[in-house]
Design a protein around this motif. Structure first.
Motif: not given
Length: 272
Positions: A1-13
């Motif tokens: 798991m990368t830092p980008e995916t660890l803290f990504s909130l893409h698709g969240k509301t």
């Protein structure tokens, strides 16, 4: 798991109450920069719309929209819920940040200061959360729960009322309520955590943080030597709302520069 995916909130509301200023504004920007769609609500709808426009101009992966919303009454909360439902079918993140304070010396503290502050800071947190709970539960996934973040205060952790008696008591209530809700909602795959901030630059603390000189004086009394910064809130939000916070519930995050562990002099200091 990368830092980008660890803290990504893409698709969240997300919904951030009181998101036009101070800690709410800091949190809203962090969520937008992480890719979330952020709904910003406070009593001043025009201010929320202005902040949303500023965040949308960042060219960040997320987006923002603002509208008026008052958590100080049942009718106001019902209106926020209706507005949220009209804008989205899903809600992954709820940040209960709206708050009010009242300061007066002992002997002059009015009864009305309790009703107003407790209504917004405690009843508002609970009622808005319970009425949005069906949306949060519908968005929750195994391994990726819905998140509720309630904003408490270091003043609710240690006895330092500074004349803000109802505010300090209300924030202690918020943090205890967060633990109760965390216990009850874990089975529904909803986490509930709380921030306990120290001094940050905001409209509420403008009397003490409005300029650099005042901030330096306030910061000199903080163990880490400064007032809080935007990144301090952003880091907490990305942790609690991202993959890193998926297994954390009922936590009180002390974003106070060490004020939460200040305890005065050592008992035997004079004898050493």
């Amino acid at each position: 798991m990368t830092p980008e995916t660890l803290f990504s909130l893409h698709g969240k509301t997300a919904l951030v109450t009181g998101g036009a200023t101070g800690i709410g504004r800091m949190a809203a920007e962090a969520l937008v920069r992480a890719g979330a769609r952020v709904l910003i609500a406070s009593r001043k709808g025009d201010a929320c719309e202005a902040v949303a426009a500023q965040l949308n101009a960042l060219d960040a992966p997320g987006s923002a929209e603002g509208f008026a919303g008052d958590v100080g009454s049942a009718e106001g909360i019902d209106a926020i819920v209706a507005d949220v439902k009209s804008r989205t079918e899903t809600l992954d993140i709820l940040m209960n940040n709206s708050g009010v304070t009242w300061g007066a010396p002992m002997g002059q503290f009015p009864h009305e200061a309790w009703e107003k502050v407790m209504n917004v800071n405690v009843a508002g947190v609970f009622d808005l959360t319970q009425k949005l709970l069906p949306m949060l539960m519908a968005s929750a996934k195994d391994g990726d729960p819905a998140r509720v973040i309630n904003v408490g205060s270091v003043m609710g952790e240690i006895p330092m009322g500074d004349g803000a008696y109802s505010y300090s008591a209300s924030k202690a209530a918020v943090m205890h309520l967060s633990k109760i809700m965390a216990k009850e909602l874990a089975g529904y795959n909803v986490t509930v955590n709380s921030l306990a901030p120290g001094p940050f630059v905001s409209r509420m603390t403008a009397f003490a943080t409005a300029d650099e000189e005042k901030r330096a004086k306030v910061g000199s009394d903080v163990p880490l030597g400064r007032v809080g910064r935007d990144d301090d809130i952003a880091g907490c939000m990305l942790f609690l709302c991202g993959r890193g916070g998926a297994y954390v519930t009922g936590a009180i995050i002390p974003v106070s520069g060490g004020i939460n562990v200040m305890s005065g002099h050592n008992i035997f200091e004079k004898a050493m």
